[in-house]
Every structure is written in structure tokens, then in C-alpha cells.
Scaffold this active site. Sequence first.
Site, PDB file in Angstrom:
ATOM      1  N   ASP A   1       0.864  -1.183   0.000  1.00  0.00           N
ATOM      2  CA  ASP A   1       0.000   0.000   0.000  1.00  0.00           C
ATOM      3  C   ASP A   1       0.901   1.233   0.000  1.00  0.00           C
ATOM      4  OD1 ASP A   1      -3.094   0.644   0.677  1.00  0.00           O
ATOM      5  OD2 ASP A   1      -1.829   2.158   1.620  1.00  0.00           O
ATOM      6  N   SER A   2       0.315   2.364  -0.366  1.00  0.00           N
ATOM      7  CA  SER A   2       1.094   3.603  -0.310  1.00  0.00           C
ATOM      8  C   SER A   2       1.434   3.981   1.136  1.00  0.00           C
ATOM      9  CB  SER A   2       0.300   4.742  -0.956  1.00  0.00           C
ATOM     10  OG  SER A   2      -0.916   4.921  -0.266  1.00  0.00           O
TER      11      SER A   2
ATOM     12  N   GLY B   1      -2.083   9.342  -4.271  1.00  0.00           N
ATOM     13  CA  GLY B   1      -3.260   9.844  -4.985  1.00  0.00           C
ATOM     14  C   GLY B   1      -3.059  11.209  -5.615  1.00  0.00           C
TER      15      GLY B   1
ATOM     16  N   CYS C   1      -3.838  -0.950  -2.065  1.00  0.00           N
ATOM     17  CA  CYS C   1      -4.098   0.442  -2.433  1.00  0.00           C
ATOM     18  C   CYS C   1      -4.973   0.551  -3.696  1.00  0.00           C
ATOM     19  CB  CYS C   1      -2.749   1.087  -2.687  1.00  0.00           C
ATOM     20  SG  CYS C   1      -2.817   2.814  -3.110  1.00  0.00           S
TER      21      CYS C   1
ATOM     22  N   CYS D   1     -10.642   3.835  -0.803  1.00  0.00           N
ATOM     23  CA  CYS D   1      -9.256   4.144  -0.439  1.00  0.00           C
ATOM     24  C   CYS D   1      -9.021   3.409   0.871  1.00  0.00           C
ATOM     25  CB  CYS D   1      -9.063   5.644  -0.257  1.00  0.00           C
ATOM     26  SG  CYS D   1      -7.465   6.057   0.484  1.00  0.00           S
ATOM     27  N   THR D   2      -7.943   2.637   0.923  1.00  0.00           N
ATOM     28  CA  THR D   2      -7.724   1.776   2.103  1.00  0.00           C
ATOM     29  C   THR D   2      -7.571   2.556   3.399  1.00  0.00           C
ATOM     30  OG1 THR D   2      -5.389   1.812   1.502  1.00  0.00           O
ATOM     31  CG2 THR D   2      -6.668  -0.140   0.878  1.00  0.00           C
ATOM     32  N   HIS D   3      -7.161   3.817   3.271  1.00  0.00           N
ATOM     33  CA  HIS D   3      -7.009   4.616   4.495  1.00  0.00           C
ATOM     34  C   HIS D   3      -8.363   4.923   5.149  1.00  0.00           C
ATOM     35  CE1 HIS D   3      -2.982   5.195   2.899  1.00  0.00           C
ATOM     36  NE2 HIS D   3      -2.630   5.850   3.998  1.00  0.00           N
TER      37      HIS D   3
HETATM   38  N1  DGL Z   1      -4.351   3.943   0.245  1.00  0.00           N
HETATM   39  C1  DGL Z   1      -4.478   4.537  -1.027  1.00  0.00           C
HETATM   40  C2  DGL Z   1      -5.717   4.042  -1.773  1.00  0.00           C
HETATM   41  O1  DGL Z   1      -6.327   3.061  -1.396  1.00  0.00           O
HETATM   42  C3  DGL Z   1      -4.471   6.031  -1.095  1.00  0.00           C
HETATM   43  C4  DGL Z   1      -3.535   6.832  -0.293  1.00  0.00           C
HETATM   44  C5  DGL Z   1      -2.643   7.707  -1.102  1.00  0.00           C
HETATM   45  O2  DGL Z   1      -3.080   8.690  -1.731  1.00  0.00           O
HETATM   46  O3  DGL Z   1      -1.470   7.382  -1.108  1.00  0.00           O
HETATM   47  O4  DGL Z   1      -6.061   4.608  -2.786  1.00  0.00           O
END
Ligand code: DGL
Length: 264
Positions: free
Chosen positions: A12-13, A45, A75, A185-187
Site C-alpha cells: 500500500d502507499s 493519490g 491500495c 481508499c484503504t485509508h
Molecule cells: N491507500 C491509497 C488508496 O487506497 C491512497 C492513499 C494515497 O493517496 O497514497 O487509494
Amino acid sequence: MKDNERPIGILDSGIGGLTVVRRMQSLLPGEDIIYFGDSANVPYGNRTEDEILALTRKMIHFLAGRQVKCIAIACNTISTLIQRLRAEAPCPLINIIDAGSSCIAEQKLPQVGLIATEFTVKMGAYDAKIHSRAPQCEVFAKGSPRLAALIDKGDFDDDAINAEIREQVGAILNRAPVEHLLLACTHFPLVEDNFRACYPQLKLIDPADQEAAYMDRLLTEHHWHNAQERGTFSIYTTGDPAVYARVAARLGLRRPEVCEHAAL
Ligand code: DGL
């Protein structure tokens, strides 16, 4: 090492993919998991396609060097580039957009709200995949330029997070009275309580469940399930490992045996 005993890689990012680890650990408890989160370069993103590809290739290389049998791209932003990544990957890749869009299609919803990074929305990958399986479903998507980075800091500043949720989800609701909101978005599932506090009427959908089910299917196809009872968990990040340990505990994940800084 036999193939089925090799670990699963998850990337993931940043810290967001730990929400996918939560589902993988609960559905596939015997698997050893190696997680990579690139918090030094978050948010993906707001980056270009070439930058995202270059950084992701490095994460894949890191995980391949640790003998993973396959990789789950947690991600969503990276998952928009799955075709190009698959063409060059050293092992099978699964991605969260296939999982999330099939979850929406199966529910036969007339409309759905979708909140993601600006890159994910711009790429339109969810819309295309949802429409190919559920042409009747209208998708109202909105990108947030700030929410993932705010969450990745790990200090969970409720005021800032709620303000951003209200701005972006409010914009979706101004366009259509959706009842379901896909957290693309996983966050975002890390702050689902904030979404609930701001919009208690919305039903939140987290595609991580479905991605774990996809992983289960992939392991079945290859006879790759690890028969041990309880797998190990290792975290590597270009960011601060203390934040990862804290967020993993907040999500109720297994305590990682390894939680270390790593360079890409
Ligand atoms: N976790 C990333 C996603 O699911 C986004 C976070 C980022 O912008 O790095 O898209």
C-alpha cells in the site's frame, strides 16, 4: 521452502492497507504476511501515473526478494494500474478494485457514492468495472486531495478529518441521495467512525472483505494455502514503524513479529 509455505505480500502507499491485512488475517489465519507501506511517499493519490508505477515496482521488488508466493495490492490508487503491473510482475497479483466493484455489482444497487483519491476517481476504473457487471448502477464518485495524507500521519485529528469528510461526502450527497458509500481508499476504513459520526444514515462498504475472498480463491487455485494454524506478520515501511505498530494495534491486528523501517 514449499510454495504453500511462502508468505503473502501486501502493499500500500501507506498505513491504509493494514485495513486489508485485518480481513486477510481473519479469513486466512495460517498465512505468513509481509506488509509494505510507503509512507515516505504518501499520498500516491496526488502523484502522476509514472511516479506511482516507479514506486510500486520498487515495493514489488522488495516483496519478491522475500519470496512471496503472490501479492495483494491493497491500495486502490495503485490498483488502477493493475494491467501494466501484472504484465511485468514476478508472481500473481490481485487488486482491490476488482474486489470492490464485484461487491457493488453483486448487491445490485441502483446507485452508490464512492470516495477515493483524486487519482482513482480520475482513472475511472471503478465506474468502468461496476458498469460492466451492473449497467444499471449509477456511480457518484468524489476524490479527496487531503484525507489519505491526514490519516497517514497517524495522529487522527478528528476536527481536520471530519471537515474533509463533510466537504467531500457533502458534495456527493448534493448530486444524489445515495444510501451506500464505497470507501475506495484503504485509508478511509481507519476512520469509519468519523464517517459514521458525520453521516449516520450512510451504509459504508469496505472492499477489503472481498479482496480477502479473492486471495482465498487464488490460494485454492494454486493449492497454496498454508496449513499452519497461525501465520506470522511482518511490517516494513519507508515511514515511521511506531505509527504502524500503533495503527495495527488500533485495528486489532496480530502483534507483528517484525515492524521495521526499510528503504526502497
Ligand atoms: N491507500 C491509497 C488508496 O487506497 C491512497 C492513499 C494515497 O493517496 O497514497 O487509494
